[in-house]
Motif scaffolding. Structure first.
Motif, mmCIF file in Angstrom:
data_model
loop_
_atom_site.group_PDB
_atom_site.id
_atom_site.type_symbol
_atom_site.label_atom_id
_atom_site.label_comp_id
_atom_site.label_asym_id
_atom_site.label_seq_id
_atom_site.Cartn_x
_atom_site.Cartn_y
_atom_site.Cartn_z
ATOM 1 N N UNK A 3 0.929 -1.130 0.036
ATOM 2 C CA UNK A 3 0.097 -0.073 0.023
ATOM 3 C C UNK A 3 0.909 1.090 -0.154
ATOM 4 N N UNK A 4 0.374 2.178 -0.721
ATOM 5 C CA UNK A 4 0.887 3.600 -1.118
ATOM 6 C C UNK A 4 0.104 4.677 -0.265
ATOM 7 N N UNK A 5 0.399 5.239 0.805
ATOM 8 C CA UNK A 5 -0.472 6.293 1.520
ATOM 9 C C UNK A 5 -0.003 7.633 1.357
ATOM 10 N N UNK A 6 -0.671 8.536 0.558
ATOM 11 C CA UNK A 6 0.076 9.924 0.271
ATOM 12 C C UNK A 6 -0.703 10.905 1.449
ATOM 13 N N UNK A 7 -0.001 11.977 1.759
ATOM 14 C CA UNK A 7 -0.770 12.997 2.654
ATOM 15 C C UNK A 7 0.125 13.988 2.324
ATOM 16 N N UNK A 8 -0.516 15.406 2.702
ATOM 17 C CA UNK A 8 0.104 16.715 2.602
ATOM 18 C C UNK A 8 -0.476 17.466 1.525
ATOM 19 N N UNK A 9 -1.626 17.052 0.742
ATOM 20 C CA UNK A 9 -1.989 18.032 -0.066
ATOM 21 C C UNK A 9 -2.870 19.098 0.264
ATOM 22 N N UNK A 20 4.377 17.195 0.219
ATOM 23 C CA UNK A 20 3.617 15.851 0.157
ATOM 24 C C UNK A 20 4.389 14.857 0.625
ATOM 25 N N UNK A 21 3.900 13.573 1.372
ATOM 26 C CA UNK A 21 4.560 12.520 1.875
ATOM 27 C C UNK A 21 3.734 11.224 1.167
ATOM 28 N N UNK A 22 4.608 10.207 1.138
ATOM 29 C CA UNK A 22 4.048 8.897 0.550
ATOM 30 C C UNK A 22 4.870 7.893 1.213
ATOM 31 N N UNK A 23 4.263 7.067 1.960
ATOM 32 C CA UNK A 23 4.700 5.964 2.664
ATOM 33 C C UNK A 23 4.181 4.421 2.271
ATOM 34 N N UNK A 24 5.135 3.612 1.898
ATOM 35 C CA UNK A 24 4.872 2.424 1.515
ATOM 36 C C UNK A 24 4.686 1.226 2.686
ATOM 37 N N UNK A 25 3.940 0.571 2.716
ATOM 38 C CA UNK A 25 3.766 -0.234 3.779
ATOM 39 C C UNK A 25 3.362 -1.732 3.085
ATOM 40 N N UNK A 26 3.258 -2.782 4.233
ATOM 41 C CA UNK A 26 3.094 -4.311 3.674
ATOM 42 C C UNK A 26 4.150 -5.120 3.568
#
Length: 120
Positions: A3-9, A20-26
């Motif tokens: 999963x990629x989850x963006x934030x900061x817009x 903007x940030x995007x964190x990868x998880x899983x």
């Protein structure tokens, strides 16, 4: 699954800045190139910037000198610092990553997108 989850817009005035940030998880073995794309209303999705796992960067001509892409490999996170924003930067920004997943296949993954709106 990855999963990629963006934030900061958000909404910002012309000339302003956003990060903007995007964190990868899983579950995965490694992440190769990460990047940001954007899609404005009525237009095709376009590349904004990419960064390799070694730190090499690439930018669209329209954002050179204003945007900076970076990544924190320990956090599996990519950032996009956007300065001197213009109304034409208004778009939905999507994070993208090339991930070597647990099936030992390298595949492209995308975030859900985050809206950036620049008012004049």
């Amino acid at each position: 699954q990855v999963q990629l989850v963006e934030s900061g817009g958000g909404l910002v005035q012309s000339g302003g800045s956003l990060r903007l940030s995007c964190a990868a998880s899983g579950s995965f073995f490694s992440i190769y190139t990460m990047g940001w794309h954007r899609q404005a209303p009525g237009k095709q999705r376009e590349l904004v910037a990419t960064i390799s796992n070694g730190g090499s960067t690439n930018y669209a001509e329209s954002v050179k000198g204003r945007f900076t892409i970076s990544r924190d490999n320990a956090k599996n996170t990519v950032y996009l610092q956007m300065n001197s924003l213009k109304p034409e930067d208004t778009a939905v920004y999507y994070c993208n990553a090339q991930v070597h997943n647990i099936l030992r296949v390298t595949a492209d993954y995308w975030g859900q997108g985050t809206q950036v709106t620049v008012s004049s």
